[in-house]
Write an enzyme that holds these catalytic residues in place. Structure first.
Site, short mmCIF file in Angstrom:
data_model
loop_
_atom_site.label_atom_id
_atom_site.label_comp_id
_atom_site.label_asym_id
_atom_site.label_seq_id
_atom_site.Cartn_x
_atom_site.Cartn_y
_atom_site.Cartn_z
N ASP A 168 123.63 -30.00 70.76
CA ASP A 168 124.95 -30.34 70.20
C ASP A 168 125.87 -30.86 71.31
O ASP A 168 127.07 -30.55 71.34
CB ASP A 168 125.60 -29.15 69.47
N HIS B 125 125.81 -36.02 70.47
CA HIS B 125 126.87 -36.97 70.11
C HIS B 125 127.03 -37.96 71.25
O HIS B 125 127.42 -37.57 72.35
CB HIS B 125 128.18 -36.22 69.86
O1 DOR Z 1 131.86 -28.63 68.33
C1 DOR Z 1 131.47 -29.57 67.68
N1 DOR Z 1 131.73 -30.84 68.06
N2 DOR Z 1 130.81 -29.35 66.55
C2 DOR Z 1 130.50 -30.35 65.71
O2 DOR Z 1 129.88 -30.11 64.70
C3 DOR Z 1 130.94 -31.74 65.98
C4 DOR Z 1 131.10 -31.94 67.43
C5 DOR Z 1 131.79 -33.23 67.81
O3 DOR Z 1 131.49 -34.28 67.23
O4 DOR Z 1 132.61 -33.19 68.72
#
Ligand code: DOR
Length: 456
Positions: free
Chosen positions: A318, A62
């Site tokens: 992630d 992200h």
């Molecule tokens: O912990 C998470 N954070 N899981 C996700 O699927 C999305 C992510 C986020 O965008 O912060």
């Protein structure tokens, strides 16, 4: 650039031997058994005692741009990736606005080219606005360069919509990365159903929230021929479903994250890793709030087994950076996610390789060839072909033994939300080359203790 005397692990060539690698004009020129003369004019990097490998590929991170640049930018996240050994990352589309049109995808790709030191590939949404009601124009998103589709952060709940999305995926040859959590089963849970959540009085959800979605999607993928990629698999049940699907020939792949492979829900009680000599942490530390949640030891064991067996062929970070205020709340109210990309290699080495649970060449394979295979033809087109002649010169030099202590205030990422603060990891990314350019070197870091965003 002539990298000499390292243990070269290249899954593309099935190579694990002391060898020399020559990089020229942004490409790998050749990889040869060690000991030849240095090519005239080449700058030499002495990699004796080090591992030399293709740059890591992250299918799931992200980068928050556009819209949440206070959490991360493509530049700061790209630099964090380079420090973590990643030379290609796929950026999740849950930005503001979401990446659900070709214009927005092209904009991410342009910003990446202009500001990131590594390759950043856009992921498009499955549904418009990630709202789960109407399919995005996946053909147009593919045309704009999207390498995967995902509504990550939320599952596609409507089965008919998911079926249509998988049919589109079959046409386009691009996988859907599904966030497998059923909100109806979860009912607002923020932790795994188990002793830790019970002791802390946290709303907890069962493993079936994950397995129910995977079970359905595997059947839909088998029917439609659409390519299902299970994002952040976290339960033993998920591993078994994915194993059975792959054995049955369904077009299914899966990834696991460094945290789900190494930490359990006991960490919520403060027991982060006494077996590694890590200090205990506070109970219900919000840096451990993550979706899906940290699970039980049996789940971690099943994920590691799946990684070993090749049921799970990719490790994805992630990487989910958040601002301090997003985490400075009660556990249930804190934003989910871990700033993970800079600690991934050290954490995996410490908890899996140095404990004898996973061999280092399998680890490298799951960080390179495994994710490249999920990207398929697009990886080929990007020159992601390991250390074979003509491949993009994306290379990491790794010290498998060097110990370092995690200090979030030294991250390149704007997200300092790590549960590993103060933990000593064994395994360090020494240098990273992206398309032949040195984009990270520990020598530079020693000279520059505080990090900003942008190009190195
Ligand atoms: O912990 C998470 N954070 N899981 C996700 O699927 C999305 C992510 C986020 O965008 O912060």
């Amino acid at each position: 650039m002539y990298i000499t005397g390292g243990r070269v692990i290249d899954p593309w060539q099935g190579l694990d031997a002391v060898a020399d690698v020559l990089l020229q004009d942004g490409l790998v020129r050749w990889t040869r058994s060690a000991g030849g003369d240095a090519p005239a004019g080449a700058r030499t990097v002495d990699a004796r005692g080090m591992i030399v490998a293709p740059g890591f590929i992250d299918l799931h991170c992200h980068l928050r741009e556009p819209g949440q640049e206070h959490k991360e930018t493509i530049a700061s996240g790209g630099l964090a990736a380079a420090r973590g050994g990643f030379t290609t990352v796929c950026a999740m589309p849950n930005t503001e606005p979401a990446i659900d049109t070709p214009e927005r995808a092209a904009d991410v790709a342009r910003r990446a080219r202009e500001t990131a030191p590594i390759r950043v590939l856009p992921i498009g949404t499955i549904t418009v606005g990630r709202a789960g009601r109407q399919l995005a124009d996946m053909t147009a998103l593919a045309g704009a360069g999207c390498v995967l589709f995902s509504d990550d952060g939320a599952a596609v709940i409507d089965p008919a919509l998911m079926r249509r999305a998988l049919s589109e995926s079959a046409q386009l040859g691009i996988p859907l990365s599904q966030h497998s959590e059923d909100p109806q089963i979860l009912g607002g849970a923020v932790a795994h159903e188990g002793e830790a959540a019970a002791q802390l009085g946290l709303p907890a959800g069962p493993a079936s929230a994950e397995t129910r979605i995977i079970e359905r999607d595997v059947a839909l993928a088998a029917e439609t021929g659409g390519r299902l990629h299970v994002a952040h698999a976290s339960t033993a049940g998920a591993v078994e479903l994915i194993r059975a699907a792959r054995e049955g020939g369904a077009p299914v792949t899966a990834e696991a994250t460094p945290h789900h492979l190494t930490l359990t829900d006991r960490a919520l009680l403060g027991e982060r890793g006494p077996q590694y000599g890590w200090p205990s942490g506070p109970a219900a530390d919000t840096s451990l709030r993550v979706n899906p949640p940290l699970r039980a030891q049996q789940d971690v064991d099943a994920l590691v087994q799946g990684l070993t067996d090749g049921v799970i062929t990719a490790i994805a970070t992630d990487h989910a950076p958040h601002a301090a205020e997003d985490k400075a709340r009660g556990f249930a109210e804190a934003a989910p996610g871990i700033s993970a990309i800079e600690t991934a290699f050290g954490l995996l080495m410490t908890a899996l390789v140095h404990t004898g649970r996973l061999d280092v060449s399998t680890l490298i394979t799951r960080l390179t060839l495994g994710p490249a295979d999920v990207l398929g033809a697009r990886a080929e087109a990007e020159g992601l072909r390991g250390l074979t002649p003509g491949a993009s010169a994306d290379v990491v030099i790794l010290d498998p033994n060097r110990a370092w202590t995690v200090r979030a205030d030294r991250f390149a990422s704007r997200g300092r939300n790590t549960p590993l603060e103060g933990c000593t990891l064994r395994g360090m990314v020494i240098e990273t080359f992206a398309a032949g350019r040195r984009v990270h070197s520990v020598m530079d870091d020693a000279a520059a203790p505080t990090r900003g965003a942008g190009r190195p």
